[in-house]
Design an enzyme around this catalytic site. Structure first.
Site, mmCIF file in Angstrom:
data_model
loop_
_atom_site.group_PDB
_atom_site.id
_atom_site.type_symbol
_atom_site.label_atom_id
_atom_site.label_comp_id
_atom_site.label_asym_id
_atom_site.label_seq_id
_atom_site.Cartn_x
_atom_site.Cartn_y
_atom_site.Cartn_z
ATOM 1 N NE ARG A 51 -2.883 0.402 2.376
ATOM 2 C CZ ARG A 51 -3.211 1.334 1.540
ATOM 3 N NH1 ARG A 51 -3.927 0.749 1.178
ATOM 4 N NH2 ARG A 51 -2.908 2.628 1.450
ATOM 5 C CE LYS A 70 6.335 8.231 2.037
ATOM 6 N NZ LYS A 70 5.222 8.240 1.563
#
Length: 477
Positions: A325, A251
């Protein structure tokens, strides 16, 4: 805040201030009406005014909805935080309406929450709130039960807020497991915790891979609440990324700030189980928490890796920042392999920024196949005050996760509809018999906000605890 009931008439109760809700100028004496007009009191909802002479705290509401009352109590109590007062009283019947205990409690306890763990100057917040029940038409014993229930629920929400707000150096997977075990000290709750040896042994390679670069061992946590004669069985699965750097798909600096919030889903389920440990609910509840830290290093999983999940399906990693996920995929499979005869299976995760783009940040994005369950969620949303919105699946979006070398990719090359494709990815790990029992809740927006809104403070909100509890109430009827 210490909230208590009192059977006496409001005028017979001693306190520093009396909280009075006002919707219009009717029944106000001319003197106070003049003062309120001079300060434009009626110009905006939730304006507050403390009259020292009358020893009253007035607050303006423009309607009588549940959420309006909660916000009103929050604004009122926050407006007098700097006052040197010990007690506030209020009549349970105001505006020709008997106020609901939960609206009072949630507005006050959730609205005045502060996170002071890292402050040297910890300001006390111990004002006594006295509710006069003299004019109530509800039995006093019933009011006592509602008060205890509402206190338990609100305290569970604030418990979650404390967890999510805690710094990642202080709150890592084994700390989450420790908190789960503490909840399980209550005889109603059972807890099983598994480390990385177990993940490797059974083939939970997706979850293991996400956490293997961290010095903190990943933890699979299974909490269960089993009443004697349950009316239904629900499985809750939570993403517990105690910190998320994005992994090798790193990030940007500003995007990494507040990533302690990525444990919001699993933390909310800890709050639900804490509430169940304190209350009797005729629903069997299992909470599966995937507690992991996504870091970088020589051991980190990589884009281009192909992971064999616990289900046996393979996933081509196209972005290591789509790690939640992967954790949920293995946790959902674990739940279905180990828990039979499931009536509902829900997963909760701070999963995608796309859900924030879709609904604006204050609303949980819900996806799934069963419209009847969605209606029950809408009902729980209305009762809890937590906002939900529904995003649709379609056959064209399903093709966005195709891989040429594995069963699927973990992200779509097309960033549009990212919340939907993330949910469709998870649907691949829901067994056919459970497809119509499953819903996915993307709480990325409302779980953590860098602003004060309604009766939610800056930071963690404890999102999903009240929504789940109200849903359990619905199916318990």
């Amino acid at each position: 805040m210490n909230i208590v009931l009192n059977k006496e008439k409001i005028e017979n109760i001693n306190s520093d201030l009396e909280l009075v809700l006002i919707k219009n100028k009717k029944n106000l004496n001319s003197k106070i009406k003049k003062v309120l007009d001079e300060i434009n009191f009626f110009s905006s909802a939730y304006n507050c005014f403390a009259s020292q002479n009358e020893k009253k705290l007035y607050i303006y509401v423009n309607d009588k909805s549940n959420e309006t009352f909660k916000i009103a109590f929050s604004k009122a109590l926050n407006s007098v935080k700097s006052y040197n007062i010990d007690s506030i009283k209020l009549d349970i019947v105001q505006l020709k309406k008997e106020l609901k205990i939960n609206n009072i409690v949630e507005g006050i306890l959730l609205g005045t929450y502060t996170f002071n763990k890292y402050l040297n100057d910890k300001k006390k917040n111990d004002i006594k709130i006295i509710i006069s029940t003299y004019n109530s038409i509800t039995k006093y014993e019933d009011l006592k039960k509602k008060l205890a229930y509402s206190l338990s629920l609100s305290n569970s929400v604030n418990y979650v807020r404390d967890i999510v707000n805690s710094a990642p150096e202080d709150y890592y997977p084994k700390v989450m497991a420790s908190d789960a075990l503490k909840i399980a000290e209550d005889s109603k709750i059972n807890c099983e915790v598994y480390g990385e040896d177990y993940l490797q042994e059974v083939g939970m390679n997706a979850m293991y891979s996400v956490g293997k670069a961290s010095r903190h061992e990943s933890q699979l946590i299974h909490l269960s609440y089993k009443p004697k004669k349950p009316k239904a069985k629900i499985v809750l699965v939570g993403k517990g990324l105690t910190y998320d750097t994005g992994g090798l798909s790193l990030k940007r600096g500003e995007g990494m700030i507040s990533m302690k919030c990525d444990k919001g889903g699993a933390s909310a389920l800890l709050g639900v189980m804490k509430f169940l440990s304190e209350n009797d609910v005729d629903i069997e509840v299992h909470s599966i928490l995937g507690a992991v830290e996504n870091m970088i290093g020589g051991d980190a999983y990589k884009p281009d890796d192909v992971l064999k999940t616990y289900s046996g399906k393979t996933v081509e990693v196209t972005n290591t920042d789509a790690e939640g996920r992967l954790v949920l995929a293995d946790c959902l499979t674990y739940a279905q392999k180990n828990i039979k005869d499931i009536d509902y299976i829900f997963d909760f995760a701070t999963l995608t920024g796309a859900s924030i783009g879709a609904f604006g940040g204050y609303t949980t994005a819900v996806m799934g196949y069963n419209e009847k369950i969605k209606k029950l969620i809408t009902k729980a949303s209305n009762k809890s005050g937590e906002l939900v919105g529904f995003l649709p699946f379609n056959q064209f979006m399903e093709n966005k996760l195709k891989s040429s070398i594995a069963d699927m990719t973990n992200t779509s090359s097309n960033k549009n509809g990212g919340a939907i494709t993330a949910s469709l990815f998870l649907s691949n790990f829901i067994e056919k018999e459970n497809k119509n029992k499953w819903l996915h809740f993307d709480i990325a927006g409302p779980s953590y906000r860098k602003e004060t809104w309604g009766y939610n403070p800056y930071g963690a909100t404890g999102c999903a605890v009240r929504l789940v509890v109200r849903f359990l109430e619905n199916i318990n009827k």
